[in-house]
Design an enzyme around this catalytic site. Structure first.
Site, PDB file in Angstrom:
ATOM      1  N   ASP A   1      24.996  16.713 136.625  1.00 32.72           N
ATOM      2  CA  ASP A   1      24.077  16.816 135.494  1.00 32.72           C
ATOM      3  C   ASP A   1      22.672  17.029 136.069  1.00 32.72           C
ATOM      4  O   ASP A   1      22.256  16.317 136.986  1.00 32.72           O
ATOM      5  CB  ASP A   1      24.123  15.527 134.653  1.00 32.72           C
ATOM      6  CG  ASP A   1      23.155  15.592 133.480  1.00 32.72           C
ATOM      7  OD1 ASP A   1      23.592  15.863 132.359  1.00 32.72           O
ATOM      8  OD2 ASP A   1      21.953  15.405 133.714  1.00 32.72           O
TER       9      ASP A   1
ATOM     10  N   HIS B   1      27.760  19.607 133.651  1.00 35.87           N
ATOM     11  CA  HIS B   1      27.555  19.100 132.294  1.00 35.87           C
ATOM     12  C   HIS B   1      26.302  19.740 131.713  1.00 35.87           C
ATOM     13  O   HIS B   1      25.320  19.945 132.445  1.00 35.87           O
ATOM     14  CB  HIS B   1      27.397  17.577 132.334  1.00 35.87           C
ATOM     15  CG  HIS B   1      26.900  16.996 131.057  1.00 35.87           C
ATOM     16  ND1 HIS B   1      25.615  16.532 130.894  1.00 35.87           N
ATOM     17  CD2 HIS B   1      27.514  16.848 129.862  1.00 35.87           C
ATOM     18  CE1 HIS B   1      25.457  16.088 129.651  1.00 35.87           C
ATOM     19  NE2 HIS B   1      26.593  16.272 129.012  1.00 35.87           N
TER      20      HIS B   1
ATOM     21  N   GLU C   1      37.641  14.265 130.148  1.00 38.66           N
ATOM     22  CA  GLU C   1      36.304  13.995 130.688  1.00 38.66           C
ATOM     23  C   GLU C   1      35.863  12.579 130.357  1.00 38.66           C
ATOM     24  O   GLU C   1      36.092  12.089 129.263  1.00 38.66           O
ATOM     25  CB  GLU C   1      35.322  14.981 130.081  1.00 38.66           C
ATOM     26  CG  GLU C   1      33.919  14.872 130.561  1.00 38.66           C
ATOM     27  CD  GLU C   1      33.045  15.988 130.006  1.00 38.66           C
ATOM     28  OE1 GLU C   1      33.554  17.131 129.837  1.00 38.66           O
ATOM     29  OE2 GLU C   1      31.868  15.720 129.725  1.00 38.66           O
TER      30      GLU C   1
ATOM     31  N   GLU D   1      28.533  13.341 134.283  1.00 39.17           N
ATOM     32  CA  GLU D   1      27.277  13.412 133.522  1.00 39.17           C
ATOM     33  C   GLU D   1      26.527  12.088 133.535  1.00 39.17           C
ATOM     34  O   GLU D   1      25.316  12.064 133.359  1.00 39.17           O
ATOM     35  CB  GLU D   1      27.541  13.843 132.085  1.00 39.17           C
ATOM     36  CG  GLU D   1      28.240  12.846 131.238  1.00 39.17           C
ATOM     37  CD  GLU D   1      28.553  13.365 129.827  1.00 39.17           C
ATOM     38  OE1 GLU D   1      29.308  14.345 129.717  1.00 39.17           O
ATOM     39  OE2 GLU D   1      28.021  12.793 128.869  1.00 39.17           O
TER      40      GLU D   1
ATOM     41  N   ASP E   1      37.008  15.156 125.827  1.00 44.29           N
ATOM     42  CA  ASP E   1      35.944  14.342 126.397  1.00 44.29           C
ATOM     43  C   ASP E   1      35.878  13.021 125.629  1.00 44.29           C
ATOM     44  O   ASP E   1      35.669  13.030 124.420  1.00 44.29           O
ATOM     45  CB  ASP E   1      34.613  15.097 126.257  1.00 44.29           C
ATOM     46  CG  ASP E   1      33.447  14.390 126.924  1.00 44.29           C
ATOM     47  OD1 ASP E   1      32.363  15.002 127.000  1.00 44.29           O
ATOM     48  OD2 ASP E   1      33.619  13.245 127.383  1.00 44.29           O
TER      49      ASP E   1
ATOM     50  N   LYS F   1      35.695  16.499 121.414  1.00 52.11           N
ATOM     51  CA  LYS F   1      35.504  15.069 121.624  1.00 52.11           C
ATOM     52  C   LYS F   1      36.687  14.272 121.084  1.00 52.11           C
ATOM     53  O   LYS F   1      37.230  14.607 120.022  1.00 52.11           O
ATOM     54  CB  LYS F   1      34.219  14.605 120.925  1.00 52.11           C
ATOM     55  CG  LYS F   1      32.972  15.283 121.450  1.00 52.11           C
ATOM     56  CD  LYS F   1      32.693  14.871 122.872  1.00 52.11           C
ATOM     57  CE  LYS F   1      31.385  15.467 123.352  1.00 52.11           C
ATOM     58  NZ  LYS F   1      31.012  14.941 124.688  1.00 52.11           N
TER      59      LYS F   1
HETATM   60  C1  LIG Z   1      25.639  12.567 123.692  1.00 46.27           C
HETATM   61  C2  LIG Z   1      25.971  13.926 124.250  1.00 46.27           C
HETATM   62  O1  LIG Z   1      25.964  14.878 123.197  1.00 46.27           O
HETATM   63  C3  LIG Z   1      27.323  13.953 124.924  1.00 46.27           C
HETATM   64  O2  LIG Z   1      28.349  13.896 123.957  1.00 46.27           O
HETATM   65  C4  LIG Z   1      27.465  15.251 125.660  1.00 46.27           C
HETATM   66  C5  LIG Z   1      28.694  15.314 126.498  1.00 46.27           C
HETATM   67  O3  LIG Z   1      29.348  14.324 126.785  1.00 46.27           O
HETATM   68  C6  LIG Z   1      29.096  16.620 127.005  1.00 46.27           C
HETATM   69  O4  LIG Z   1      28.450  17.616 126.631  1.00 46.27           O
HETATM   70  O5  LIG Z   1      30.052  16.631 127.802  1.00 46.27           O
HETATM   71 MG    MG Z   2      30.747  14.751 128.355  1.00 46.88          MG
END
Ligand SMILES: C[C@H](O)[C@@H](O)CC(=O)C(=O)O
Ligand code: MG
Length: 444
Positions: free
Chosen positions: A326, A353, A274, A303, A248, A220
């Site tokens: 998703d 996702h 992402e 997603e 992401d 992330k």
């Molecule tokens: C809130 C979710 O955990 C999100 O962070 C998941 C996500 O964006 C992903 O797995 O890609």
């Molecule tokens: Mg994501």
């Protein structure tokens, strides 16, 4: 087994897990308590279909209420009406002349439809005694196409074109099924990359995932440039140059901000960024994809992509290089099939996702059918895996050596254990009562 003929009851339960306590699932935008609006369909023979849609906590009760509002269209319906004309039944739910106003086909009502449709697919698999991926693979093109509502996408994909794609893709399906049963499907892990994890925890989880056979990782980004640099340098060092790395941003940036933020990060050899911006910004995604293409970084999104119509535009505008369906955001299997077929037509790989509760359990069925009966390849395709909450499912997803294994139980793998439902039902469940009493959560 006596074959059921009618839906006699629909129950919905508000199920939440306190994942925010340990920052599981955390990112630049979301601080989730992984939750689901859980649907149980009962039939006249006692057979049950279980389905869910995913949320991240507050508001789950609103989705449950929306599901209740659809009850009148499901309870008392003959299964022959549903499964004998599934696309028509799906259209009836999503185009109800009053409920439609709350969408159409987006937001809380579409999440509610997804939970119901997912439960109907679980029930269908149990009736046919097949995992959903096998149920789909056992259908011919003329059975698959009537599952899909082509309204609003017929300018890009017609039923006739869908039949031709499916007919062409059937060649070799038996060999591909053998390969899937033997070696499953490649996965990537996000479990080492949550934004709220300490650097020590990220290091430990990267090593653990590598030991488990993972070679693809997602991290992330998006809160702080310095923090992103530090974390990506750490992860790239831990996993080595041969492993695949994705990032992401969970919709954190504006368009030009995304391009500016990402350019220095491309030195970490990233496969995709992402959700770089709003999931509604089709042309914004196309601008970002064009700007980052010279750096070899693709754009992935989906997603939070509300329906097949938005996916259609993202594909037309070349706004995504990786299509992330998703299992709960779209209106369940029926609409997801439309997106798979459109992505195939635009030669865009689908990488589902699955960061949530129950999502891993479902997407392996969907991606398996893409491999068996649509794209017929696993090249450049990978399924997300997160190592959270699988213990609450009767038939939890199995992952080994960085690969999903083929589900073998009948249904959609969505049935949850009654003991878990009792513990985590919100707010009356025993776990929530304990957390309230310990002051770790307040009843909002
Ligand atoms: C809130 C979710 O955990 C999100 O962070 C998941 C996500 O964006 C992903 O797995 O890609
Ligand atoms: Mg994501």
């Amino acid at each position: 087994m006596t074959t059921p003929s009618i839906i006699t009851a629909l129950t919905v339960r508000d199920i939440r897990f306190p994942t925010s306590l340990e920052a599981h699932g955390s990112d630049a935008i979301n601080d989730p308590d992984y939750s689901c609006a859980y649907v149980i369909l009962e039939t006249d023979t006692g057979l049950r279909g279980c389905g869910l849609t995913f949320t991240i906590g507050r508001g789950n009760e609103i989705v449950c209420k929306a599901i209740d509002a659809y009850k009148r269209m499901v309870v008392g319906t003959h299964l022959s009406t549903i499964y004998g004309g599934f696309g028509t039944f799906w259209h009836k739910l999503t185009q109800d002349p009053q409920m439609r106003w709350l969408g159409p086909e987006k937001g809380v009502t579409h999440l509610a439809v997804a939970a119901i449709i997912n439960a109907l697919w679980d029930l269908w698999g149990k009736i046919e005694n097949k995992p959903v991926w096998k149920l789909l693979a056992s259908m011919g093109p003329e059975e698959i196409v009537p599952l899909i509502d082509f309204q609003y996408i017929s300018d890009v994909l017609t039923p006739e074109e869908a039949v031709e794609i499916l007919k062409k893709s059937r060649a070799g399906i038996l060999e591909r099924e053998k390969s899937f049963l033997n070696s499953g499907y490649p996965a990537y892990t996000t479990s080492a990359g949550w934004l709220g994890y300490s650097e020590d925890k990220i290091k430990r989880l990267c090593r653990q995932a590598k030991d488990e056979g993972f070679t693809r990782f997602k991290v992330k980004v998006g809160l702080s440039k310095e923090d992103d640099e530090r974390r990506l340098a750490l992860v790239r060092h831990e996993i080595g140059d041969q492993c695949t790395l994705m990032v992401d941003a969970n919709q954190r940036w504006d368009v030009q901000e995304a391009i500016k933020w990402m350019k220095p990060l491309t030195k970490y050899n990233l496969l995709w960024i992402e959700e770089p911006t709003s999931p509604d910004d089709v042309l914004g995604h196309a601008t970002i994809a064009k700007a980052l293409a010279p750096y070899g970084v693709g754009v992935a999104t989906g997603e939070s992509c509300q329906n097949r119509v938005l996916f259609k535009q993202l594909l037309q505008a070349q706004g995504l290089n990786f299509c992330q369906i998703d299992s709960c955001r779209l209106g369940g299997v029926n609409e997801i099939l439309a997106v798979y077929l459109m992505a195939h037509k635009f030669d865009v790989p689908v990488c589902p996702h699955a960061g949530g509760v129950g999502l891993c359990e479902m997407v392996i069925h969907l991606q398996a059918f893409d491999y068996l009966g649509i794209s017929t390849t696993q090249h450049n395709r990978v399924i997300e895996y997160v190592d959270h909450l699988h213990e609450h499912f009767v038939n939890p997803v199995q992952v080994a050596g960085g690969r999903y294994m083929a589900p073998t139980a009948a249904g959609y793998s969505t049935e949850m254990k009654e003991s878990s439902l009792r513990k985590y039902e919100y707010p009356s469940g025993s776990e929530w009562q304990r957390l309230f009493s310990e002051g770790k959560f307040t009843l909002n």
